[in-house]
Design an enzyme around this catalytic site. Structure first.
Site, PDB file in Angstrom:
ATOM      1  N   HIS A  93       0.816  -1.229   0.000  1.00 28.15           N
ATOM      2  CA  HIS A  93       0.000   0.000   0.000  1.00 28.15           C
ATOM      3  C   HIS A  93       0.847   1.276   0.000  1.00 28.15           C
ATOM      4  O   HIS A  93       0.295   2.369  -0.011  1.00 28.15           O
ATOM      5  CB  HIS A  93      -0.947   0.026   1.199  1.00 28.15           C
TER       6      HIS A  93
HETATM    7 ZN   LIG Z   1      -4.093  -7.114   3.168  1.00 31.16          ZN
END
Ligand SMILES: [Zn+2]
Length: 277
Positions: A93
Site C-alpha cells: 500500500h
Molecule cells: Zn491485506
C-alpha cells in the site's frame, strides 16, 4: 514455527539487515524518505499509515522489513537460490511519496529496483494475492512495462479508491475456495509465459482467510494452500526465481494467520526443493 516444521533443514533462516538508503531511494521520493527517517513525517501521512503507537522503533522496524526483502532478492539473483522470502514485507500500500495501510515503504518496488540496478532484470511479475489490492505497487509501476502488476483482491475492501494494476481480478466479498481458485487459475498461467518473467515477486497475504477480520473472503487454510501451490508450480515451470513476501493477516485468534503463513513458506521451500514440476 518454521523451525518446528523442519523448514530450516533445507533453507537458511537469517536475521534481516536494515535497508540501505540508496536502495530505498530507488523506489521512493527523497523528501518522503528523509521526513520519515528524521521523525518529521506529516501527521496526516502517519495517520494514513496507521501504525500505533508511533515510536522511534518504527524506523528500525521499517528498515529491517525492507532490508529483508532486499537480502532475499540478492539471495535469488546473486546467490543462486531458486526461492527466497521475507517473513515480513509485502508492503504493497506504500506509494512513491506516501505510505498507507500499515505500509511505510514498498518493499516490492524496492526489490524490483534492486533487481534492475544490480542484475539488469527488466521482466518482473508481481503476483499479489493479498485480499487487499496492491494499489501502491500498481501506481508506482503504472507506466513501466518492465514490472507487470497482477492483483487478485476482494472488490469491496480497502483501499476504497483502487489503482490500475496491469491485471486486476476483483472477487466479490464472501467468495470461497472454489470461486477464488477458479478465478485465479483462469488467468495465472499465461502471465508466466511468452516470455517468462526473470523474477516473480509473490505477495502472499493470508488475509483472505475466513477467520480474518479485515478480509471479507471465505477462504479456508486448504484453499490458501491450493492457491500457493498454483503460484509455485507456475513459477517452477517457468524457471523463474521467486521472492515470497508475507503480506497481511489479521485473524482472531491470530493463530490462524500464523499457521497459514507457515504454510506459505513451508510450501515454497518444498516446491522448489523437488524436481517434480
Ligand atoms: Zn491485506
Amino acid at each position: 514455527m518454521l523451525r518446528r516444521r523442519g523448514v530450516d533443514d533445507v533453507a537458511d533462516i537469517r536475521d534481516s539487515p536494515p535497508c540501505a538508503l540508496a536502495d530505498l531511494l530507488l523506489a521512493h521520493d527523497a523528501d518522503y524518505v528523509s521526513a520519515f527517517l528524521e521523525g518529521r513525517l506529516d501527521p496526516r501521512i502517519a495517520r494514513r499509515i496507521g501504525l500505533r503507537p508511533w515510536t522511534d522503533r518504527i524506523v528500525e522496524r521499517t528498515l529491517k522489513i525492507l532490508g529483508g526483502s532486499v537480502a532475499a532478492t540478492h539471495a535469488l539473483l546473486g546467490g543462486g537460490a531458486a526461492v527466497a522470502g521475507n517473513l515480513a514485507g509485502g508492503t504493497h500500500h506504500a506509494f512513491r511519496a506516501t505510505g498507507a495501510g500499515y505500509c511505510v515503504f514498498n518493499d516490492i518496488a524496492v526489490a524490483a529496483e534492486v533487481a534492475r540496478r544490480d542484475y539488469g532484470i527488466d521482466r518482473v511479475l508481481v503476483v499479489d494475492l493479498d485480499v487487499h489490492q496492491g494499489d501502491g505497487t500498481a501506481a508506482i509501476y503504472e507506466n513501466d512495462p518492465s514490472v507487470f502488476t497482477f492483483s487478485v483482491h476482494c472488490a469491496e475492501n480497502f483501499p476504497l479508491r483502487k489503482q490500475r494494476s496491469d491485471l486486476d481480478v476483483p472477487v466479490p466479498q464472501g467468495t470461497g475456495d472454489a470461486g477464488y481458485l477458479s478465478a485465479l487459475e483462469e488467468v495465472l498461467d499465461p502471465l508466466f509465459a511468452d516470455p517468462a518473467p526473470q523474477l516473480v515477486i509473490f505477495q502472499a497475504g493470508v488475509d483472505g482467510l475466513a477467520e480474518d477480520h479485515l478480509g471479507r473472503l471465505q477462504l479456508s487454510r486448504a484453499g490458501l494452500k491450493a492457491r500457493n501451490e498454483l503460484v509455485y508450480r507456475a513459477a517452477r515451470r517457468a524457471g523463474a526465481p521467486t521472492l515470497v513476501l508475507m503480506g497481511g493477516g489479521y485473524s482472531r485468534p491470530i493463530e490462524h494467520t500464523i499457521e497459514a503463513l507457515g504454510d506459505v513458506f513451508e510450501q515454497a521451500v518444498a516446491a522448489f526443493a523437488t524436481d517434480e514440476y
